[in-house]
Motif scaffolding. Structure first.
Motif, PDB file in Angstrom:
ATOM      1  N   CYS A   1      -3.447   1.582   7.450  1.00 61.39           N
ATOM      2  CA  CYS A   1      -3.946   2.841   7.675  1.00 61.39           C
ATOM      3  C   CYS A   1      -5.416   2.877   7.591  1.00 61.39           C
ATOM      4  CB  CYS A   1      -3.371   3.826   6.492  1.00 61.39           C
ATOM      5  SG  CYS A   1      -3.704   3.340   4.863  1.00 61.39           S
TER       6      CYS A   1
ATOM      7  N   CYS B   1       1.059   3.686   1.794  1.00 63.70           N
ATOM      8  CA  CYS B   1       1.365   3.913   3.329  1.00 63.70           C
ATOM      9  C   CYS B   1       2.760   3.316   3.632  1.00 63.70           C
ATOM     10  CB  CYS B   1       0.366   3.989   4.493  1.00 63.70           C
ATOM     11  SG  CYS B   1      -0.070   1.969   4.819  1.00 63.70           S
TER      12      CYS B   1
ATOM     13  N   TYR C   1       2.678  -0.169   3.926  1.00 65.55           N
ATOM     14  CA  TYR C   1       2.235  -1.382   4.509  1.00 65.55           C
ATOM     15  C   TYR C   1       2.509  -2.435   3.356  1.00 65.55           C
ATOM     16  CZ  TYR C   1      -0.239  -5.488   6.524  1.00 65.55           C
ATOM     17  OH  TYR C   1      -0.411  -6.715   6.789  1.00 65.55           O
TER      18      TYR C   1
ATOM     19  N   HIS D   1       0.706  -1.017  -0.032  1.00 63.23           N
ATOM     20  CA  HIS D   1      -0.097   0.084  -0.136  1.00 63.23           C
ATOM     21  C   HIS D   1       0.719   1.110   0.061  1.00 63.23           C
ATOM     22  CE1 HIS D   1      -3.335   2.435   1.799  1.00 63.23           C
ATOM     23  NE2 HIS D   1      -3.443   2.260   0.437  1.00 63.23           N
TER      24      HIS D   1
ATOM     25  N   CYS E   1      -6.785  -1.195   3.445  1.00 62.11           N
ATOM     26  CA  CYS E   1      -5.304  -1.525   4.050  1.00 62.11           C
ATOM     27  C   CYS E   1      -5.426  -1.686   5.806  1.00 62.11           C
ATOM     28  CB  CYS E   1      -4.432  -0.090   4.179  1.00 62.11           C
ATOM     29  SG  CYS E   1      -3.001   0.040   4.794  1.00 62.11           S
TER      30      CYS E   1
HETATM   31 ZN   LIG Z   1      -1.854   1.693   4.031  1.00 57.67          ZN
END
Ligand SMILES: [Zn+2]
Ligand SMILES: [Zn+2]
Ligand SMILES: [Zn+2]
Length: 183
Positions: free
Chosen positions: A124, A104, A106, A102, A121
């Protein structure tokens, strides 16, 4: 005179082979076992008997079928399972899944993103929208349940179901050869 008797016995030996519908030869690490124990019945060296049987296969008097099976060098069982192990912690609790990264940061399995009926996700909590925009699909890999490592190539291990012995990546095989009478 002795030689003649011996020749006579050899001819007789051949015919005794055809008293059996099939002869099983088990080869464990180059140690040969016959069922029925033809080598001791005919009082002949086991290697010599194998070459005789093979020559009869060539003359189409016998058929030869061979199967190879992994066996346990501890208890001789052929009930063996193949395991995939984590290269970091050697756990066999690994599974295969699509790996998604992802935006973010992850990185995890598709299963971890599955939320009710869409992908979200787990870090987040944002919904995954467009591939290569807010998330990237890395491909199918393995993930270890115990240490969370994600990896492409698991360690292969064979394990005996009977005694639990670890046989490693390339265990020995038992050869089972059947000589079947053609007629
Ligand atoms: Zn994320
Ligand atoms: Zn692990
Ligand atoms: Zn075993």
């Amino acid at each position: 005179m002795y030689r003649k008797t011996n020749e006579h016995t050899e001819i007789k030996d051949y015919s005794r082979i055809f008293e059996y519908d099939h002869i099983t030869l088990i080869d464990i690490d180059n140690i040969l076992f016959f069922d029925p124990p033809l080598d001791s019945i005919l009082k002949i060296d086991s290697r010599k008997l194998v070459s005789k049987l093979d020559s009869l296969v060539l003359s189409n008097l016998l058929k030869r079928e061979e199967v190879q099976k992994i066996y346990c060098n501890n208890c001789l069982s052929t009930d063996i399972r193949k395991e995939f192990l984590c290269p970091r912690c050697k756990s066999s609790r690994v599974y295969k899944d699509i790996i998604i990264i992802h935006m973010c940061g992850y990185r995890g399995t598709r299963k971890a993103y599955q939320y009710i009926n869409y992908l979200r996700c787990p870090k987040c909590k944002k919904e995954l929208r467009r591939e290569n925009d807010d998330y990237v699909v890395e491909g199918v890999k393995y993930k270890c349940i115990d240490c969370s490592k994600i990896f492409e190539e698991p360690i292969i291990n064979y394990k005996c179901n009977s005694c639990g012995n670890n046989l490693g990546e390339s265990p020995k095989k038992i050869k089972i050869i059947k000589y079947i009478r053609s007629l």
